[in-house]
Design a protein around this motif. Structure first.
Motif, short mmCIF file in Angstrom:
data_model
loop_
_atom_site.label_atom_id
_atom_site.label_comp_id
_atom_site.label_asym_id
_atom_site.label_seq_id
_atom_site.Cartn_x
_atom_site.Cartn_y
_atom_site.Cartn_z
N ASN A 112 94.19 74.15 54.70
CA ASN A 112 92.83 74.04 55.26
C ASN A 112 92.89 73.90 56.78
OD1 ASN A 112 93.78 71.26 54.93
ND2 ASN A 112 91.76 70.74 55.76
N ASP A 113 94.02 73.40 57.30
CA ASP A 113 94.19 73.28 58.76
C ASP A 113 94.76 74.56 59.36
OD1 ASP A 113 93.53 70.40 59.06
OD2 ASP A 113 95.24 70.18 57.72
N LEU A 114 95.72 75.16 58.69
CA LEU A 114 96.36 76.39 59.18
C LEU A 114 96.63 77.27 57.96
CD1 LEU A 114 97.70 77.91 61.60
CD2 LEU A 114 99.84 76.85 60.93
N ILE A 115 95.83 78.32 57.85
CA ILE A 115 95.90 79.13 56.63
C ILE A 115 96.86 80.32 56.77
CG2 ILE A 115 94.01 80.78 57.04
CD1 ILE A 115 93.09 80.23 54.16
N ARG A 116 97.36 80.56 57.97
CA ARG A 116 98.15 81.78 58.19
C ARG A 116 99.36 81.92 57.25
NH1 ARG A 116 100.53 83.26 62.11
NH2 ARG A 116 99.88 85.41 62.11
N PRO A 117 100.14 80.86 57.01
CA PRO A 117 101.26 81.04 56.07
C PRO A 117 100.78 81.44 54.67
CG PRO A 117 101.60 79.07 57.40
CD PRO A 117 100.19 79.54 57.67
N SER A 118 99.71 80.81 54.19
CA SER A 118 99.22 81.12 52.84
C SER A 118 98.57 82.51 52.79
CB SER A 118 98.17 80.10 52.40
OG SER A 118 98.66 78.80 52.57
N LEU A 119 97.83 82.86 53.84
CA LEU A 119 97.04 84.10 53.83
C LEU A 119 97.89 85.34 54.10
CD1 LEU A 119 94.13 85.27 53.65
CD2 LEU A 119 93.91 84.85 56.10
N TYR A 120 98.78 85.24 55.08
CA TYR A 120 99.56 86.42 55.49
C TYR A 120 101.05 86.27 55.18
CZ TYR A 120 95.55 86.83 58.73
OH TYR A 120 94.30 86.89 59.31
N GLY A 121 101.46 85.15 54.62
CA GLY A 121 102.90 84.87 54.52
C GLY A 121 103.49 84.73 55.91
N ALA A 122 102.66 84.28 56.86
CA ALA A 122 103.10 84.24 58.27
C ALA A 122 104.17 83.17 58.50
CB ALA A 122 101.90 83.95 59.17
N ASP A 148 110.91 73.14 51.57
CA ASP A 148 109.58 73.72 51.78
C ASP A 148 108.72 72.66 52.45
OD1 ASP A 148 110.50 75.85 50.33
OD2 ASP A 148 108.92 75.80 48.80
N VAL A 149 107.97 73.06 53.46
CA VAL A 149 107.03 72.13 54.09
C VAL A 149 105.66 72.44 53.52
CG1 VAL A 149 106.07 71.29 56.27
CG2 VAL A 149 108.44 72.10 56.18
N VAL A 150 105.10 71.49 52.78
CA VAL A 150 103.85 71.75 52.05
C VAL A 150 102.78 70.75 52.44
CG1 VAL A 150 105.09 72.77 50.09
CG2 VAL A 150 104.55 70.33 50.07
N GLY A 151 101.52 71.15 52.22
CA GLY A 151 100.40 70.28 52.55
C GLY A 151 99.89 69.53 51.34
N PRO A 152 98.80 68.77 51.53
CA PRO A 152 98.27 67.95 50.44
C PRO A 152 97.27 68.65 49.54
CG PRO A 152 97.37 67.29 52.58
CD PRO A 152 98.11 68.55 52.80
N ILE A 153 96.96 69.93 49.82
CA ILE A 153 95.91 70.65 49.08
C ILE A 153 96.38 70.99 47.65
CG2 ILE A 153 94.62 72.84 49.04
CD1 ILE A 153 93.60 71.19 51.27
N CYS A 154 95.43 70.97 46.73
CA CYS A 154 95.78 71.21 45.33
C CYS A 154 95.89 72.70 45.02
CB CYS A 154 94.74 70.55 44.43
SG CYS A 154 94.68 68.78 44.72
N GLU A 155 96.82 73.35 45.68
CA GLU A 155 97.10 74.77 45.47
C GLU A 155 98.60 74.96 45.68
OE1 GLU A 155 94.89 77.38 45.03
OE2 GLU A 155 92.99 76.41 45.53
N SER A 156 99.24 75.72 44.80
CA SER A 156 100.67 76.00 45.04
C SER A 156 100.85 76.89 46.26
CB SER A 156 101.31 76.64 43.81
OG SER A 156 101.35 75.69 42.77
N GLY A 157 99.77 77.59 46.65
CA GLY A 157 99.83 78.42 47.86
C GLY A 157 99.67 77.62 49.14
N ASP A 158 99.59 76.32 49.03
CA ASP A 158 99.42 75.46 50.22
C ASP A 158 100.79 75.09 50.79
OD1 ASP A 158 98.53 73.67 52.15
OD2 ASP A 158 98.49 71.99 50.73
N PHE A 159 101.26 75.92 51.70
CA PHE A 159 102.54 75.63 52.36
C PHE A 159 102.48 76.04 53.82
CE2 PHE A 159 102.74 79.89 50.63
CZ PHE A 159 103.25 80.63 51.67
N LEU A 160 103.29 75.38 54.63
CA LEU A 160 103.39 75.76 56.05
C LEU A 160 104.70 76.51 56.30
CD1 LEU A 160 102.01 72.46 57.62
CD2 LEU A 160 100.83 74.65 57.40
N ALA A 161 105.71 76.23 55.47
CA ALA A 161 106.99 76.92 55.62
C ALA A 161 107.73 76.86 54.29
CB ALA A 161 107.82 76.26 56.71
#
Ligand code: PLP
Length: 411
Positions: A315-325, A343-356
């Motif tokens: 929710n703060d930075l969607i680029r990794p989840s949206l584009y695999g950035a 893996d660096v992951v966020g607190p959101i309830c989605e497995s697609g919620d990752f930063l790296a």
């Protein structure tokens, strides 16, 4: 200039230790280097000095009002894609005559707003939109300044979501259709043809697609001239790519394309047209000059995988989840050499919620701080309150000073 560097094992933005800002503001937190942003603006502006030109900053990359104010005061124009961005641009001081307005889905209200304020150009994306603008302008008894966005079917060989100049994309109209549209518009009293527009995508890594685009538009301008239609500007959109692995001062320039070399390549093509060049950079001005700071909440090991759970999510930075950035992740305090893959992951309830993913990082523990690098573009603007999480705060650094330029949202 790259504003981020380590000094005594501490990550700095310009002359300010990021941990110092975090102690006062908490995380998640966006931090921008104003000096870096202004320098990138001057670098691109200066590169085209030999050619009449206007730099219209693409607000969609980062619309922080203070940042916009600073760019406007340097003389920048604005590229907007909604009534909200248009209002924001006007409010912070971009003169209307330096604002261009693109977007495939302009509403009647947005068109009226643009006409009321007499902006530089509406970048029109379809024949039907052209007709709608003509009739709205007629009712308002004004002349609408028009540049049609041409879709030249040029591939930038990038991420499909960042490619906008292929015929399969929803943007602009084909050359043949544009020709008809201009001939029709030239006879329409409520329209004034001022230029021609193109934007073939974001994260462009080579000058070659720009050259092809410029040649296409230059030939179109010449064709229109033969038809008695004199166009005043050629707008080449934005798109200069930045290297997301070049993040520290010692890495040098993050631009994939040197603006000076790009200008040298484009100038002979553009000069022959006698048109003013409009350029709409977004990412290249702000991307490398921003970071998202976050705090480690937990670490956990599952069968075969290590997770570092941080307080910033998709929710703060969607680029990794949206584009695999890919965003580099650096600790605010450099640690000893022991590293692990996590893996660096966020607190959101989605497995697609990752930063790296699968990143080699120093061993992290609860309370450690990390910087997600090159987050100045398409970061905060794409953030949301998903999972009802308040949006992050934003801070701007200049030399050894800093200020909060957007407060953290509260519950
Ligand atoms: C019309 C238009 N102009 C400019 C830009 C800015 O592109 P960039 O941030 O890659 O420079 C975009 C981004 O998609 C755009 O759609």
């Amino acid at each position: 200039m790259m504003p981020f560097h380590y000094r005594h094992q501490e990550l700095y933005c310009e002359e300010v230790a990021l941990s110092h800002i975090v102690e006062r503001c908490g995380t998640p937190l966006y931090v921008y280097s104003l000096t870096g942003i202004l320098e990138n603006y001057r670098c691109i502006d200066g590169a085209f000095a030999g050619q009449p030109h206007r730099i219209c900053y693409a607000l969609k990359a980062n619309a922080n009002p203070e940042l916009l104010r600073r760019l406007a005061s340097l003389g920048a124009g604005a590229d907007v894609v909604s009534g909200g961005e248009l209002r924001q641009a006007l409010q912070v001081g971009f003169p209307a005559e330096k604002i261009v307005f693109a977007g495939v889905g302009k509403t009647d209200e947005e068109i009226r707003l643009a006409l009321q304020h007499r902006i530089l150009a509406l970048n029109v994306e379809s024949r039907e939109e052209l007709h709608v603008i003509a009739s709205i302008a007629e009712r308002m008894q004004v002349q609408a300044p028009i540049a049609v966005r041409i879709n030249p079917d040029i591939d930038i060989e990038g991420h499909p979501y960042l490619t906008t100049g292929k015929s399969a994309n929803k943007f602009g109209i084909s050359l043949a259709e544009a020709r008809d549209a201009y001939l029709w518009a030239a006879a329409c009293k409520s329209l004034r043809l001022v230029g021609v527009h193109c934007h073939i995508g974001s994260m462009i890594k080579k000058a070659e697609p720009y050259r092809r685009m410029a040649e296409t538009l230059a030939a179109f301008v010449a064709d229109m001239k033969d038809q008695g239609i004199a166009l005043e500007h050629i707008d080449l959109g934005g798109g200069i790519g930045v290297d997301y692995s070049q993040v520290l001062a010692e890495h040098g320039s993050p631009f994939y394309i040197d603006p000076v070399e790009l200008a040298q390549e484009l100038q002979p093509v553009l000069q022959a047209t006698g048109c003013e060049l409009i350029f709409e950079p977004g990412r290249s001005l702000v991307g490398p000059n921003g970071v998202l700071l976050t705090t480690v909440l937990y670490t956990k090991q599952t069968a075969g995988k290590k997770f570092i759970v941080v307080d910033a999510g998709m929710n703060d930075l969607i680029r990794p989840s949206l584009y695999g950035a890919h965003h580099e992740i650096l600790p605010l305090q450099q640690k000893t050499a022991v590293v692990e893959t996590a893996d660096v992951v966020g607190p959101i309830c989605e497995s697609g919620d990752f930063l790296a993913k699968e990143r080699l990082l120093p061993i992290m523990k609860r309370g450690d701080r990390l910087a997600v690098m090159t987050a100045g573009a398409y970061g905060y603007v794409l953030s949301s309150q998903y999972n009802l999480r308040p949006r992050a705060a934003e801070v701007m650094v200049q030399d050894d000073g800093w200020q909060v330029v957007r407060e953290r949202e509260s519950l």
